[in-house]
Scaffold this motif. Sequence first.
Motif, PDB file in Angstrom:
ATOM      1  N   CYS A  58       2.497  -7.295  20.618  1.00  0.00           N
ATOM      2  CA  CYS A  58       2.835  -8.717  20.675  1.00  0.00           C
ATOM      3  C   CYS A  58       1.801  -9.545  19.929  1.00  0.00           C
ATOM      4  O   CYS A  58       2.142 -10.424  19.134  1.00  0.00           O
ATOM      5  CB  CYS A  58       2.924  -9.154  22.138  1.00  0.00           C
ATOM      6  SG  CYS A  58       3.081 -10.943  22.362  1.00  0.00           S
ATOM      7  N   ASN A  62       2.951 -11.459  16.434  1.00  0.00           N
ATOM      8  CA  ASN A  62       3.076 -12.919  16.530  1.00  0.00           C
ATOM      9  C   ASN A  62       1.792 -13.672  16.220  1.00  0.00           C
ATOM     10  O   ASN A  62       1.719 -14.883  16.414  1.00  0.00           O
ATOM     11  CB  ASN A  62       3.581 -13.282  17.934  1.00  0.00           C
ATOM     12  CG  ASN A  62       4.945 -12.698  18.209  1.00  0.00           C
ATOM     13  OD1 ASN A  62       5.933 -13.073  17.601  1.00  0.00           O
ATOM     14  ND2 ASN A  62       5.004 -11.747  19.146  1.00  0.00           N
ATOM     15  N   ARG A  70       0.350 -13.956  24.952  1.00  0.00           N
ATOM     16  CA  ARG A  70       1.747 -14.186  25.334  1.00  0.00           C
ATOM     17  C   ARG A  70       2.207 -13.177  26.382  1.00  0.00           C
ATOM     18  O   ARG A  70       3.169 -13.426  27.107  1.00  0.00           O
ATOM     19  CB  ARG A  70       2.658 -14.071  24.107  1.00  0.00           C
ATOM     20  CG  ARG A  70       2.551 -15.219  23.127  1.00  0.00           C
ATOM     21  CD  ARG A  70       3.593 -15.054  22.020  1.00  0.00           C
ATOM     22  NE  ARG A  70       3.678 -16.242  21.183  1.00  0.00           N
ATOM     23  CZ  ARG A  70       4.634 -16.451  20.287  1.00  0.00           C
ATOM     24  NH1 ARG A  70       5.588 -15.537  20.124  1.00  0.00           N
ATOM     25  NH2 ARG A  70       4.654 -17.555  19.577  1.00  0.00           N
ATOM     26  N   LEU A  71       1.529 -12.059  26.423  1.00  0.00           N
ATOM     27  CA  LEU A  71       1.934 -10.966  27.302  1.00  0.00           C
ATOM     28  C   LEU A  71       0.698 -10.215  27.766  1.00  0.00           C
ATOM     29  O   LEU A  71      -0.211  -9.941  26.982  1.00  0.00           O
ATOM     30  CB  LEU A  71       2.871 -10.015  26.539  1.00  0.00           C
ATOM     31  CG  LEU A  71       3.066  -8.596  27.081  1.00  0.00           C
ATOM     32  CD1 LEU A  71       3.729  -8.631  28.445  1.00  0.00           C
ATOM     33  CD2 LEU A  71       3.872  -7.766  26.088  1.00  0.00           C
ATOM     34  N   SER A  93       4.513 -12.502  31.635  1.00  0.00           N
ATOM     35  CA  SER A  93       4.927 -13.194  30.415  1.00  0.00           C
ATOM     36  C   SER A  93       5.965 -14.231  30.794  1.00  0.00           C
ATOM     37  O   SER A  93       6.334 -14.358  31.961  1.00  0.00           O
ATOM     38  CB  SER A  93       5.507 -12.207  29.391  1.00  0.00           C
ATOM     39  OG  SER A  93       6.746 -11.694  29.828  1.00  0.00           O
ATOM     40  N   LYS A 153       3.837 -19.290  24.126  1.00  0.00           N
ATOM     41  CA  LYS A 153       4.247 -18.310  25.125  1.00  0.00           C
ATOM     42  C   LYS A 153       5.158 -17.287  24.464  1.00  0.00           C
ATOM     43  O   LYS A 153       5.500 -17.424  23.294  1.00  0.00           O
ATOM     44  CB  LYS A 153       5.004 -18.990  26.269  1.00  0.00           C
ATOM     45  CG  LYS A 153       6.266 -19.653  25.768  1.00  0.00           C
ATOM     46  CD  LYS A 153       7.175 -20.093  26.873  1.00  0.00           C
ATOM     47  CE  LYS A 153       8.581 -20.267  26.337  1.00  0.00           C
ATOM     48  NZ  LYS A 153       9.188 -19.004  25.904  1.00  0.00           N
ATOM     49  N   CYS A 154       5.571 -16.283  25.234  1.00  0.00           N
ATOM     50  CA  CYS A 154       6.520 -15.289  24.732  1.00  0.00           C
ATOM     51  C   CYS A 154       7.872 -15.933  24.438  1.00  0.00           C
ATOM     52  O   CYS A 154       8.394 -16.700  25.246  1.00  0.00           O
ATOM     53  CB  CYS A 154       6.689 -14.175  25.765  1.00  0.00           C
ATOM     54  SG  CYS A 154       8.119 -13.104  25.481  1.00  0.00           S
ATOM     55  N   ASP A 155       8.435 -15.604  23.281  1.00  0.00           N
ATOM     56  CA  ASP A 155       9.791 -16.063  22.953  1.00  0.00           C
ATOM     57  C   ASP A 155      10.661 -14.894  22.486  1.00  0.00           C
ATOM     58  O   ASP A 155      11.576 -15.077  21.687  1.00  0.00           O
ATOM     59  CB  ASP A 155       9.757 -17.165  21.888  1.00  0.00           C
ATOM     60  CG  ASP A 155       9.193 -16.704  20.546  1.00  0.00           C
ATOM     61  OD1 ASP A 155       8.770 -15.521  20.458  1.00  0.00           O
ATOM     62  OD2 ASP A 155       9.183 -17.499  19.593  1.00  0.00           O
ATOM     63  N   CYS A 157       9.870 -12.667  20.524  1.00  0.00           N
ATOM     64  CA  CYS A 157       9.662 -12.489  19.077  1.00  0.00           C
ATOM     65  C   CYS A 157      10.784 -13.131  18.261  1.00  0.00           C
ATOM     66  O   CYS A 157      11.203 -12.607  17.216  1.00  0.00           O
ATOM     67  CB  CYS A 157       9.533 -11.013  18.715  1.00  0.00           C
ATOM     68  SG  CYS A 157       8.072 -10.196  19.398  1.00  0.00           S
ATOM     69  N   PRO A 168      12.209  -6.952  20.120  1.00  0.00           N
ATOM     70  CA  PRO A 168      10.885  -7.539  20.326  1.00  0.00           C
ATOM     71  C   PRO A 168       9.793  -6.494  20.156  1.00  0.00           C
ATOM     72  O   PRO A 168      10.000  -5.300  20.440  1.00  0.00           O
ATOM     73  CB  PRO A 168      10.952  -8.047  21.771  1.00  0.00           C
ATOM     74  CG  PRO A 168      12.399  -8.349  21.984  1.00  0.00           C
ATOM     75  CD  PRO A 168      13.138  -7.275  21.230  1.00  0.00           C
ATOM     76  N   CYS A 170       7.139  -5.755  21.762  1.00  0.00           N
ATOM     77  CA  CYS A 170       6.737  -5.013  22.954  1.00  0.00           C
ATOM     78  C   CYS A 170       7.694  -3.867  23.242  1.00  0.00           C
ATOM     79  O   CYS A 170       7.280  -2.777  23.651  1.00  0.00           O
ATOM     80  CB  CYS A 170       6.647  -5.953  24.157  1.00  0.00           C
ATOM     81  SG  CYS A 170       8.187  -6.831  24.552  1.00  0.00           S
TER      82      CYS A 170
END
Length: 225
Positions: A58, A62, A70-71, A93, A153-155, A157, A168, A170
């Motif tokens: 991640c 990103n 983000r994670l 996340s 934040k996480c989106d 990807c 994504p 991850c």
Amino acid sequence: MDNVRRQFIKGGTALVAATSLYLLHDAGAEDTPQGKVRYALLHDETKCIGCNACAEACRHTNQVPEGVARLRIERSGPYGEFPEQYYRFSRVSCQQCEQAPCVNVCPTGAAYIDDKTGIVSVNSWKCVGCQYCIAACPYHIRFINPLTHSADKCDFCKETNLRDGKQPACVEACPTGALMFGDLEDPHSNIVAALNTQPVYRTKEDLGTHPKLFRIRAKAGGITL
């Protein structure tokens, strides 16, 4: 922009409350326009080994700077008695809420739910750094990116891997297959099949946020959220 941020932050405070009923597999289906998708993620804690490959992927994909994330994977335990002790690895996340408090409080529209994917996202150029979204998030996962000076934040990807037709980062990096990503509106998707056949849970469901991060518990019982 810094002057704008400072002037805006002086403007006041914001409150948010969001509650509604939710059905596990049908939530939002009636309100989802035909042809659009509703992405979700499943974390199988029985397969997670806490290796952090997901978090590193991640960060790299990103371009998340050091000091923020983000994670992350949190380890708790040990649970049980030797020699049957075990640890629990939990994903921390964005929960990708369908009723997202962060979106409700954002005064500029920087926090929004993408119409095409259902992904809770951030337009960094609209963000004034007021941190209302950070305060409103009941999962405490938003942060101010030190490079963009906006909420982050996480989106899933959305602007990186997903845009290029990939999973994504991850999900692609997980060596044990502990992560599953897909469209809740596709009855033939792997994630829908998993949700329909395995017991799952989500955190803080009582808040009515309708999170789309599902989990398979590492051990039956023994853990109180």
